[in-house]
Design an enzyme around this catalytic site. Structure first.
Site, mmCIF file in Angstrom:
data_model
loop_
_atom_site.group_PDB
_atom_site.id
_atom_site.type_symbol
_atom_site.label_atom_id
_atom_site.label_comp_id
_atom_site.label_asym_id
_atom_site.label_seq_id
_atom_site.Cartn_x
_atom_site.Cartn_y
_atom_site.Cartn_z
ATOM 1 N N ASP A 29 -14.275 -2.185 -4.076
ATOM 2 C CA ASP A 29 -13.986 -3.454 -4.746
ATOM 3 C C ASP A 29 -14.771 -3.522 -6.064
ATOM 4 O O ASP A 29 -15.928 -3.097 -6.136
ATOM 5 C CB ASP A 29 -14.367 -4.636 -3.843
ATOM 6 C CG ASP A 29 -13.751 -5.943 -4.321
ATOM 7 O OD1 ASP A 29 -12.859 -6.462 -3.626
ATOM 8 O OD2 ASP A 29 -14.151 -6.447 -5.398
ATOM 9 N N ILE A 30 -14.133 -4.041 -7.098
ATOM 10 C CA ILE A 30 -14.751 -4.097 -8.427
ATOM 11 C C ILE A 30 -15.880 -5.131 -8.474
ATOM 12 O O ILE A 30 -16.754 -5.054 -9.332
ATOM 13 C CB ILE A 30 -13.659 -4.419 -9.492
ATOM 14 C CG1 ILE A 30 -14.064 -3.921 -10.872
ATOM 15 C CG2 ILE A 30 -13.323 -5.896 -9.532
ATOM 16 C CD1 ILE A 30 -12.917 -3.939 -11.878
ATOM 17 N N ASN A 85 -7.441 -12.060 3.374
ATOM 18 C CA ASN A 85 -7.112 -13.346 2.769
ATOM 19 C C ASN A 85 -5.603 -13.389 2.553
ATOM 20 O O ASN A 85 -5.024 -12.425 2.042
ATOM 21 C CB ASN A 85 -7.842 -13.497 1.430
ATOM 22 C CG ASN A 85 -9.348 -13.527 1.608
ATOM 23 O OD1 ASN A 85 -9.853 -14.038 2.609
ATOM 24 N ND2 ASN A 85 -10.080 -12.963 0.657
ATOM 25 N N GLY A 91 -7.182 -17.920 0.175
ATOM 26 C CA GLY A 91 -8.062 -17.402 -0.868
ATOM 27 C C GLY A 91 -7.624 -16.064 -1.433
ATOM 28 O O GLY A 91 -8.412 -15.362 -2.062
ATOM 29 N N GLN A 92 -6.346 -15.716 -1.232
ATOM 30 C CA GLN A 92 -5.841 -14.436 -1.753
ATOM 31 C C GLN A 92 -5.638 -14.533 -3.259
ATOM 32 O O GLN A 92 -5.014 -15.485 -3.745
ATOM 33 C CB GLN A 92 -4.523 -14.073 -1.060
ATOM 34 C CG GLN A 92 -4.008 -12.688 -1.424
ATOM 35 C CD GLN A 92 -2.771 -12.288 -0.613
ATOM 36 O OE1 GLN A 92 -2.203 -13.102 0.117
ATOM 37 N NE2 GLN A 92 -2.361 -11.049 -0.753
ATOM 38 N N HIS A 98 -4.178 -6.248 1.312
ATOM 39 C CA HIS A 98 -5.371 -5.409 1.391
ATOM 40 C C HIS A 98 -6.299 -5.965 2.447
ATOM 41 O O HIS A 98 -6.367 -7.172 2.656
ATOM 42 C CB HIS A 98 -6.075 -5.326 0.028
ATOM 43 C CG HIS A 98 -6.330 -6.660 -0.597
ATOM 44 N ND1 HIS A 98 -5.341 -7.359 -1.259
ATOM 45 C CD2 HIS A 98 -7.429 -7.441 -0.635
ATOM 46 C CE1 HIS A 98 -5.831 -8.506 -1.695
ATOM 47 N NE2 HIS A 98 -7.097 -8.583 -1.316
ATOM 48 N N HIS A 100 -10.195 -6.284 3.369
ATOM 49 C CA HIS A 100 -11.567 -6.127 2.890
ATOM 50 C C HIS A 100 -12.401 -5.543 4.023
ATOM 51 O O HIS A 100 -12.403 -6.078 5.137
ATOM 52 C CB HIS A 100 -12.184 -7.486 2.528
ATOM 53 C CG HIS A 100 -11.535 -8.198 1.384
ATOM 54 N ND1 HIS A 100 -12.084 -8.226 0.113
ATOM 55 C CD2 HIS A 100 -10.398 -8.936 1.304
ATOM 56 C CE1 HIS A 100 -11.319 -8.948 -0.692
ATOM 57 N NE2 HIS A 100 -10.279 -9.396 0.014
HETATM 58 P P1 5GP Z 1 -8.371 -11.274 -2.510
HETATM 59 O O1 5GP Z 1 -9.040 -12.402 -3.253
HETATM 60 O O2 5GP Z 1 -6.912 -11.151 -2.909
HETATM 61 O O3 5GP Z 1 -8.570 -11.311 -1.030
HETATM 62 O O4 5GP Z 1 -9.116 -9.943 -2.951
HETATM 63 C C1 5GP Z 1 -8.884 -9.333 -4.180
HETATM 64 C C2 5GP Z 1 -10.063 -8.428 -4.423
HETATM 65 O O5 5GP Z 1 -9.699 -7.500 -5.426
HETATM 66 C C3 5GP Z 1 -11.327 -9.130 -4.912
HETATM 67 O O6 5GP Z 1 -12.394 -8.870 -4.000
HETATM 68 C C4 5GP Z 1 -11.566 -8.538 -6.288
HETATM 69 O O7 5GP Z 1 -12.935 -8.338 -6.572
HETATM 70 C C5 5GP Z 1 -10.821 -7.242 -6.226
HETATM 71 N N1 5GP Z 1 -10.286 -6.779 -7.494
HETATM 72 C C6 5GP Z 1 -9.664 -7.522 -8.449
HETATM 73 N N2 5GP Z 1 -9.284 -6.752 -9.479
HETATM 74 C C7 5GP Z 1 -9.683 -5.493 -9.160
HETATM 75 C C8 5GP Z 1 -9.570 -4.232 -9.853
HETATM 76 O O8 5GP Z 1 -9.024 -4.131 -10.951
HETATM 77 N N3 5GP Z 1 -10.096 -3.148 -9.224
HETATM 78 C C9 5GP Z 1 -10.707 -3.226 -8.017
HETATM 79 N N4 5GP Z 1 -11.191 -2.110 -7.480
HETATM 80 N N5 5GP Z 1 -10.825 -4.395 -7.335
HETATM 81 C C10 5GP Z 1 -10.325 -5.500 -7.909
#
Ligand code: 5GP
Ligand code: ZN
Length: 112
Positions: A29-30, A85, A91-92, A98, A100
């Site tokens: 994760d970034i 999420n 909170g997606q 994906h 986590h």
């Molecule tokens: P969500 O909020 O949809 O459950 O999770 C999305 C996740 O993607 C977040 O934890 C966010 O830090 C990660 N993320 C967003 N943009 C990027 C990216 O460009 N590269 C990577 N590796 N992770 C990302």
């Protein structure tokens, strides 16, 4: 399709992969929320876990969870947390399914 994780899976946007096979990709994760924070995703586009369930692709669903649990077991000290999420209230923020994998610190409950 204008999807961030499809672009990452296609190699059009760089990422730090930790696992890859024909159907599943796992990347760092970034913006990590724990010492280990990995995102495990299908290579094919499914917006969320509900869409994959609707697609009735049991083997892909099982494989996704298998990869996530293996990474959690490998990276975790004494346990780990898997999170999916889903949708606005869930909170997606990226609409490509994906999981986590969070590990390496003690997690609290309830989540925010
Ligand atoms: P969500 O909020 O949809 O459950 O999770 C999305 C996740 O993607 C977040 O934890 C966010 O830090 C990660 N993320 C967003 N943009 C990027 C990216 O460009 N590269 C990577 N590796 N992770 C990302
Ligand atoms: Zn996608």
């Amino acid at each position: 399709m204008d999807c961030l994780f499809c672009k990452i899976a296609a190699g059009e946007i760089p990422s730090k992969p930790v696992y890859r096979d024909q159907t599943v990709l796992a990347i760092e994760d970034i913006n990590p929320q724990a010492p280990t924070h990995i995102l495990v995703m299908p290579v094919t586009h499914h917006a969320n876990i509900g869409e994959l369930s609707d697609a009735a692709d049991g083997p892909l669903l099982a494989h996704l969870m298998e990869v996530a649990t293996k990474l959690g077991r490998e990276r975790g000290r004494d346990g780990y947390r898997l999170v999916m999420n889903t949708g606005e209230d869930g909170g997606q923020t990226v609409d490509h399914l994906h999981v986590h994998v969070l590990a390496g610190r003690h997690m609290t409950w309830p989540p925010g």
